[in-house]
Scaffold this motif. Structure first.
Motif, mmCIF file in Angstrom:
data_model
loop_
_atom_site.group_PDB
_atom_site.id
_atom_site.type_symbol
_atom_site.label_atom_id
_atom_site.label_comp_id
_atom_site.label_asym_id
_atom_site.label_seq_id
_atom_site.Cartn_x
_atom_site.Cartn_y
_atom_site.Cartn_z
ATOM 1 N N TYR A 242 -64.495 -2.974 -3.759
ATOM 2 C CA TYR A 242 -64.892 -4.363 -3.917
ATOM 3 C C TYR A 242 -66.313 -4.417 -4.480
ATOM 4 O O TYR A 242 -67.239 -3.832 -3.924
ATOM 5 C CB TYR A 242 -64.834 -5.089 -2.570
ATOM 6 C CG TYR A 242 -65.386 -6.500 -2.608
ATOM 7 C CD1 TYR A 242 -64.555 -7.588 -2.854
ATOM 8 C CD2 TYR A 242 -66.747 -6.745 -2.401
ATOM 9 C CE1 TYR A 242 -65.071 -8.882 -2.892
ATOM 10 C CE2 TYR A 242 -67.262 -8.026 -2.448
ATOM 11 C CZ TYR A 242 -66.419 -9.093 -2.696
ATOM 12 O OH TYR A 242 -66.924 -10.360 -2.740
ATOM 13 N N HIS A 243 -66.481 -5.098 -5.610
ATOM 14 C CA HIS A 243 -67.794 -5.288 -6.229
ATOM 15 C C HIS A 243 -68.186 -6.757 -6.059
ATOM 16 O O HIS A 243 -67.570 -7.645 -6.667
ATOM 17 C CB HIS A 243 -67.755 -4.947 -7.723
ATOM 18 C CG HIS A 243 -67.547 -3.491 -8.000
ATOM 19 N ND1 HIS A 243 -68.587 -2.606 -8.212
ATOM 20 C CD2 HIS A 243 -66.412 -2.755 -8.088
ATOM 21 C CE1 HIS A 243 -68.105 -1.396 -8.426
ATOM 22 N NE2 HIS A 243 -66.787 -1.457 -8.364
ATOM 23 N N TYR A 244 -69.206 -7.008 -5.277
ATOM 24 C CA TYR A 244 -69.601 -8.391 -5.005
ATOM 25 C C TYR A 244 -69.923 -9.159 -6.285
ATOM 26 O O TYR A 244 -69.528 -10.308 -6.442
ATOM 27 C CB TYR A 244 -70.811 -8.417 -4.064
ATOM 28 C CG TYR A 244 -71.300 -9.820 -3.757
ATOM 29 C CD1 TYR A 244 -70.704 -10.571 -2.755
ATOM 30 C CD2 TYR A 244 -72.347 -10.391 -4.489
ATOM 31 C CE1 TYR A 244 -71.138 -11.863 -2.493
ATOM 32 C CE2 TYR A 244 -72.778 -11.674 -4.230
ATOM 33 C CZ TYR A 244 -72.178 -12.412 -3.231
ATOM 34 O OH TYR A 244 -72.599 -13.697 -2.974
ATOM 35 N N ASN A 245 -70.631 -8.522 -7.193
ATOM 36 C CA ASN A 245 -71.060 -9.225 -8.402
ATOM 37 C C ASN A 245 -69.914 -9.556 -9.352
ATOM 38 O O ASN A 245 -70.047 -10.408 -10.223
ATOM 39 C CB ASN A 245 -72.109 -8.385 -9.142
ATOM 40 C CG ASN A 245 -73.421 -8.316 -8.381
ATOM 41 O OD1 ASN A 245 -73.815 -9.278 -7.738
ATOM 42 N ND2 ASN A 245 -74.081 -7.175 -8.433
ATOM 43 N N HIS A 246 -68.775 -8.885 -9.177
ATOM 44 C CA HIS A 246 -67.623 -9.133 -10.050
ATOM 45 C C HIS A 246 -66.462 -9.796 -9.318
ATOM 46 O O HIS A 246 -65.712 -10.570 -9.913
ATOM 47 C CB HIS A 246 -67.139 -7.824 -10.671
ATOM 48 C CG HIS A 246 -68.183 -7.094 -11.436
ATOM 49 N ND1 HIS A 246 -68.764 -7.602 -12.581
ATOM 50 C CD2 HIS A 246 -68.771 -5.889 -11.220
ATOM 51 C CE1 HIS A 246 -69.665 -6.749 -13.042
ATOM 52 N NE2 HIS A 246 -69.687 -5.699 -12.232
ATOM 53 N N ASP A 247 -66.323 -9.477 -8.034
ATOM 54 C CA ASP A 247 -65.150 -9.932 -7.285
ATOM 55 C C ASP A 247 -65.436 -11.062 -6.307
ATOM 56 O O ASP A 247 -64.551 -11.486 -5.578
ATOM 57 C CB ASP A 247 -64.550 -8.764 -6.475
ATOM 58 C CG ASP A 247 -64.157 -7.606 -7.365
ATOM 59 O OD1 ASP A 247 -63.835 -7.854 -8.538
ATOM 60 O OD2 ASP A 247 -64.190 -6.460 -6.891
ATOM 61 N N LYS A 248 -66.667 -11.537 -6.249
ATOM 62 C CA LYS A 248 -67.013 -12.506 -5.215
ATOM 63 C C LYS A 248 -66.178 -13.773 -5.342
ATOM 64 O O LYS A 248 -65.880 -14.259 -6.426
ATOM 65 C CB LYS A 248 -68.500 -12.835 -5.260
ATOM 66 C CG LYS A 248 -68.988 -13.449 -6.572
ATOM 67 C CD LYS A 248 -70.494 -13.625 -6.520
ATOM 68 C CE LYS A 248 -71.032 -14.156 -7.848
ATOM 69 N NZ LYS A 248 -72.491 -14.283 -7.831
ATOM 70 N N LEU A 249 -65.827 -14.273 -4.168
ATOM 71 C CA LEU A 249 -65.094 -15.525 -4.088
ATOM 72 C C LEU A 249 -66.092 -16.648 -3.854
ATOM 73 O O LEU A 249 -67.304 -16.454 -3.886
ATOM 74 C CB LEU A 249 -64.084 -15.452 -2.940
ATOM 75 C CG LEU A 249 -63.114 -14.254 -3.012
ATOM 76 C CD1 LEU A 249 -62.266 -14.201 -1.764
ATOM 77 C CD2 LEU A 249 -62.238 -14.344 -4.245
ATOM 78 N N SER A 250 -65.605 -17.844 -3.557
ATOM 79 C CA SER A 250 -66.509 -18.923 -3.184
ATOM 80 C C SER A 250 -67.274 -18.505 -1.935
ATOM 81 O O SER A 250 -66.718 -17.877 -1.035
ATOM 82 C CB SER A 250 -65.725 -20.207 -2.904
ATOM 83 O OG SER A 250 -65.067 -20.627 -4.074
ATOM 84 N N PRO A 251 -68.574 -18.811 -1.850
ATOM 85 C CA PRO A 251 -69.362 -18.315 -0.737
ATOM 86 C C PRO A 251 -68.844 -18.804 0.616
ATOM 87 O O PRO A 251 -68.418 -19.948 0.759
ATOM 88 C CB PRO A 251 -70.760 -18.852 -1.006
ATOM 89 C CG PRO A 251 -70.694 -19.668 -2.216
ATOM 90 C CD PRO A 251 -69.312 -19.635 -2.770
ATOM 91 N N PHE A 252 -68.883 -17.942 1.581
ATOM 92 C CA PHE A 252 -68.581 -18.292 2.958
ATOM 93 C C PHE A 252 -69.880 -18.148 3.735
ATOM 94 O O PHE A 252 -70.578 -17.155 3.601
ATOM 95 C CB PHE A 252 -67.533 -17.346 3.560
ATOM 96 C CG PHE A 252 -66.159 -17.532 2.996
ATOM 97 C CD1 PHE A 252 -65.836 -17.039 1.743
ATOM 98 C CD2 PHE A 252 -65.174 -18.183 3.716
ATOM 99 C CE1 PHE A 252 -64.566 -17.192 1.221
ATOM 100 C CE2 PHE A 252 -63.914 -18.334 3.204
ATOM 101 C CZ PHE A 252 -63.602 -17.836 1.948
ATOM 102 N N PHE A 253 -70.170 -19.142 4.554
ATOM 103 C CA PHE A 253 -71.412 -19.098 5.303
ATOM 104 C C PHE A 253 -71.111 -18.773 6.758
ATOM 105 O O PHE A 253 -69.967 -18.622 7.157
ATOM 106 C CB PHE A 253 -72.162 -20.422 5.159
ATOM 107 C CG PHE A 253 -72.506 -20.718 3.721
ATOM 108 C CD1 PHE A 253 -73.577 -20.081 3.109
ATOM 109 C CD2 PHE A 253 -71.735 -21.588 2.972
ATOM 110 C CE1 PHE A 253 -73.872 -20.323 1.777
ATOM 111 C CE2 PHE A 253 -72.033 -21.832 1.641
ATOM 112 C CZ PHE A 253 -73.106 -21.204 1.046
#
Length: 305
Positions: A242-253
Motif C-alpha cells: 500500500y502506497h499512501y501517496n498513490h492509493d490513499k482513499l478519502s481521509p478518515f479522521f
C-alpha cells in the motif's frame, strides 16, 4: 465511508518522536482499514532520539489509535526494532489483544510467514551502536533539511523531493547493503522452510520472489512512514504494498468515540485493569541508558520455531 476489511496489515519504521514522521498520514491510513491483525514491525517509537520537548499531539494520536484498534478486537503485535530496542525487555508481554515480541511466525492460509524487524543483520548496530545512533541523528537532520526544501517546492507549485531516497538510490554501497539484506533474509527463510519473510528496517518497500537450489520464498518489506509512507496488506491469499501517496482513499479522521477517551481509559479497555500511561512512560523512558540494555540477540534462534 466504510473501512476496508483486510486480514493483516504490516507497518514499520514510523519513528514517532522524530521530525520526519508522517503521523497525520498514518492516522488517515489506520482509520481507513479494519484489519483482523495489525503487525507493528519495529521502530514505531524512536526511543534512540526520543525528546520530551518534541512529541506532537499527532504522534500521540497514533498510539491512541493503535490501542483503540486493539480494544475493538484487532490483534496487535508489536515486534521490536533497533530504535525501540528498549522494549525487548518486555518481550512476550501480553495485554489483552496487544502483544510485544521480538519475532513472529504466522500461519496464513497454510503458508508460514516469518516476521521480524531486520536489524539483526546490521553489523554496524550490533558492533558499533554509538556510530549507528550518530548516523540516526544525521538522518534526522537530513529529514529536517528535506522538509524545508519541500516547503519551498510546494510554494513554487512543484512536486516534493526525497533527499534521503535520492542518496540511498545513488550510492553504490547503500544499494549493495540493501541487496545483501534482502538476499540474506530470503535465503534464511528458504533454509528454514518459510513461505514468506517480512522485514522493515531498511525503509525500502518491496515484494519479490527469491529462488535458490533449496527452494523459494516471497520477500516482503513494509517500507516506512518517513520517506515512502507504505504498508503491507494481506487479504484473499495475496500480498500487496500500500502506497499512501498513490492509493490513499478519502481521509478518515480519529474515531469520534476515541476522542472522548484518554490513554488510561484506552489501556484499561484492553487490559480490564487500571493501568496509567504515566507508569508505562516511566518504565519506558525513566531509566538510565545503562540500565536499559535489551536482551541479547545472540540467544534468539532464527531457525524454524
Amino acid at each position: 465511508m466504510k473501512k476496508r476489511k483486510i486480514e493483516l496489515a504490516v507497518i514499520s519504521d514510523v519513528h514517532l518522536g522524530t521530525y520526519g514522521c508522517h503521523a497525520d498520514e498514518l492516522i488517515a491510513y489506520l482509520n481507513s482499514i479494519q484489519p483482523k491483525k495489525l503487525i507493528l514491525n519495529g521502530d514505531i517509537i524512536d526511543i534512540w532520539q526520543f525528546n520530551k520537548r518534541y512529541f506532537p499531539p499527532s504522534h500521540l494520536k497514533v498510539l491512541r489509535k493503535i490501542i483503540g484498534m486493539a480494544s475493538k478486537g484487532t490483534e496487535v503485535y508489536y515486534i521490536t526494532g533497533n530504535h525501540d530496542e528498549m522494549l525487548r525487555k518486555f518481550s512476550d508481554t501480553s495485554m489483552g489483544n496487544f502483544k510485544i515480541m521480538n519475532k513472529l511466525v504466522l500461519n496464513l492460509d497454510g503458508k508460514k510467514a516469518w516476521i521480524f524487524h531486520g536489524d539483526v543483520f546490521d553489523v554496524s548496530i550490533q558492533n558499533a551502536k554509538w556510530l549507528a545512533k550518530l548516523g540516526g541523528y544525521g538522518y534526522d537532520l537530513l529529514i529536517l533539511i528535506n522538509s524545508f526544501v519541500n516547503w519551498c517546492l510546494v510554494k513554487m507549485g512543484r512536486e516534493k523531493y526525497s533527499l534521503s531516497k535520492r542518496i540511498k538510490n545513488g550510492v553504490k554501497s547503500a544499494i549493495k547493503y540493501i541487496n545483501n539484506f534482502e538476499k540474506t533474509a530470503a535465503e534464511l527463510a528458504i533454509e528454514n522452510e518459510y513461505d514468506y519473510v517480512i522485514c522493515g528496517h531498511i525503509h525500502q518497500p518491496k515484494k519479490e520472489v527469491y529462488e535458490n537450489k533449496n527452494g523459494s520464498c516471497i520477500y516482503l518489506n513494509s517500507g516506512d512512514w518517513v520517506e515512502n509512507l507504505t504498508a503491507l496488506e494481506y487479504s484473499f491469499k495475496r500480498w500487496k504494498i500500500y502506497h499512501y501517496n498513490h492509493d490513499k482513499l478519502s481521509p478518515f479522521f480519529v474515531d469520534e468515540d476515541l476522542k472522548e477517551m484518554d490513554m488510561n481509559e484506552l489501556i484499561a479497555s484492553i487490559t480490564d485493569k487500571d493501568v496509567h500511561i504515566e507508569d508505562i512512560t516511566k518504565d519506558f523512558f525513566g531509566e538510565e541508558e545503562e540500565n536499559m540494555k535489551p536482551k541479547s540477540l545472540d540467544d534468539q534462534s532464527f531457525s524454524q520455531d
